[in-house]
Design an enzyme around this catalytic site. Sequence first.
Site, PDB file in Angstrom:
ATOM      1  N   THR A  11     -20.713  16.411 -15.931  1.00 10.61           N
ATOM      2  CA  THR A  11     -21.635  17.579 -16.426  1.00 10.61           C
ATOM      3  C   THR A  11     -21.030  18.399 -17.557  1.00 10.61           C
ATOM      4  O   THR A  11     -19.770  18.635 -17.664  1.00 10.61           O
ATOM      5  CB  THR A  11     -21.902  18.511 -15.305  1.00 10.61           C
ATOM      6  OG1 THR A  11     -22.470  17.485 -14.201  1.00 10.61           O
ATOM      7  CG2 THR A  11     -23.042  19.219 -15.679  1.00 10.61           C
ATOM      8  N   CYS A  44     -20.571  16.411  -5.604  1.00 13.99           N
ATOM      9  CA  CYS A  44     -20.390  17.814  -6.306  1.00 13.99           C
ATOM     10  C   CYS A  44     -20.081  18.743  -5.404  1.00 13.99           C
ATOM     11  O   CYS A  44     -20.709  19.132  -4.401  1.00 13.99           O
ATOM     12  CB  CYS A  44     -21.810  18.015  -6.940  1.00 13.99           C
ATOM     13  SG  CYS A  44     -21.675  19.423  -7.887  1.00 13.99           S
ATOM     14  N   HIS A  71     -14.681   9.365  -3.981  1.00 13.29           N
ATOM     15  CA  HIS A  71     -13.696  10.219  -4.623  1.00 13.29           C
ATOM     16  C   HIS A  71     -12.679  10.575  -3.691  1.00 13.29           C
ATOM     17  O   HIS A  71     -12.915  11.193  -2.383  1.00 13.29           O
ATOM     18  CB  HIS A  71     -14.199  11.380  -5.240  1.00 13.29           C
ATOM     19  CG  HIS A  71     -13.215  12.369  -5.799  1.00 13.29           C
ATOM     20  ND1 HIS A  71     -13.928  13.249  -6.664  1.00 13.29           N
ATOM     21  CD2 HIS A  71     -11.950  12.241  -6.086  1.00 13.29           C
ATOM     22  CE1 HIS A  71     -12.728  14.048  -7.254  1.00 13.29           C
ATOM     23  NE2 HIS A  71     -11.637  13.522  -6.874  1.00 13.29           N
TER      24      HIS A  71
END
Length: 622
Positions: free
Chosen positions: A262, A347, A418
């Site tokens: 982002t 996120c 992740h």
Amino acid sequence: MSNIPEKRPSEQPDEAEAKKPHIEPRHDHFAKGIAPIKAEFIVENPDVPVEEKYINDDEAEGGDRQEEEGGKGGKNKKRRGQNKKRDLKQQHEEVRLCSSLLDPENPKECRFGAENCRNSHNVEEYISSKPEDIEGNCPVYTAIGYCPAGLKCRWLHSHYNKETHKLLKDLEQVENAKALNNYEVNKITPDKKTSLQKKKYTFEYASQMIPYLDSLVQNEANIEKAQEQAKENQSTFVEAPFKVAEKKKLNLRDAKIVSPLTTVGNLPYRRLMKTLGADVTYSEMALSVPLLQGTNAEWALPKAHRTEYPGYGVQIATSKHWAAAKAAEAIYKEATHVSELNLNCGCPIDLLYRQGQGSALMEQPARLLRILKGMNASSGDIPVTVKIRTGTKENKNTAKALVERILSENEVAAITLHGRSRQQRYTKEADWSYVQDVANIVQDWNNKKEDNKELRDTQPTCFVGNGDVYTHEDWYNAVNIPGVDSVMVARGALIKPWIFEEVEAQQYLDKSSTERLEMIGQYAKFAIEHWGSDEYGVGLARRFMCEFLGFTHRYIPVGILERLPPKLNQRPPQWKGRDELETLLGSTDYKDWIKITEMFLGKAGPNFQFVPKHKSNAYEKS
């Protein structure tokens, strides 16, 4: 994917061994977590403490979303957080020319009329009020043969005849730009955007799927039972219009992948990464509800440069299955150059987490599965993928069980993991042993599909690892883990944009300061092509260049390191480069970043403001 070797280096040990760089003997006089810079390059009596050097790496995953979403409480709502003074407003011209007069030779009709228009209709007054042009040729005119900014261009002298008052146009270059795929795609038309804003957009796939998904909510604890109940009630059960086998093929094997980022992962940055060897890029995270509201800012995010496709994914965040299904359908219909649709379940930003988006979905598997099912049924031939973390809480990994459930539904073409929890953030290294455990689960699932007659013809589910990849050795160590198809690179590709060149060369590339500056200059050109060459576009380009330099300045040249490999989580003492430019490129002072932008974008105006994001937690604790 193109340019992907048939065999990995580990399959040819003799050849790979010969290409490994010389590793200096390890010295113990460096404290844990401190970058081992050669003594002659360390600045004595530094003026900046080591702990205060860098911005927060979590911002790359949430970026300005926290600021944007947090600002919806009205004009006078207090700003919170460490950076209350971070104001991203950009400067405008003193005299604003009406857009109907951008091309004085071919003026358009002003819908307000010259007398009622709040912008100037006096061309001579406007030109005389403009600041001095930026030196050199207009990057936009050079690239595509004309300049859409017209008289507002900050490089106006390079494509404007003062005597005839005509803008120049290079017709040959216009054709060349098309032939070279130098244009942007995935632009929604104004009428479609208006229909979204007025809630008149037709969702033919999502409207069939949403009632079925609603029926699953009644019994989230047992999805299979809910599905059986729905099948019994034919009035509410709807077959998904597309099955996984009917999707575009998605092959991520050994692909060089740039993570969705982002703010900093904008179109000019992704375009730069494509020139430096990236195979797959992703949009910045788009929120499903603003997409459905037809907001300009949100629909700017799926835009891509033509060179990004194929291999371009759009990432969305959502907490509702109806919003996910509708957003997926809108993207399928309006964005024609998309290779995959990725759901963000990783996120860590607090605001999205509290709204049930991002990593919060990992705590609600039933909701997550409904969202994936809705996206898969509504995204046409675009395959759906998902990005997750090891879990939400530190030392409590949940990804294994979640991945098993996702695979059993057979709704995704790829899973990216992740190797960190939401709570862990970047204070410790990614857990690649856990990534390997999850890779084994996906590999076993793909093997079972081969033995299943019904699933044999469907594509195998790709598995991608993510976390702390900063060198070619990191990359090959990761892709050689059984079951790992490829690696997604985030911070490593921001700090060192040529990382994929190193992967291809299988060695460290000690880029000179001049070479690095050329990359930054290329970014500047791409930024002006994207945001425009007028005052406002230059201001945006400068701001995002500063955001980019907020990562690139963290690169420590391998030539000044006492030992290899370098690590992302190592904090450097204050250092000086091998020449003045290298020292400047490594400066932690954001005022120096602005100076670097001035080499390509001209002098920053007195009203230009840029304040870097707050301090980082991105380093190992000593």
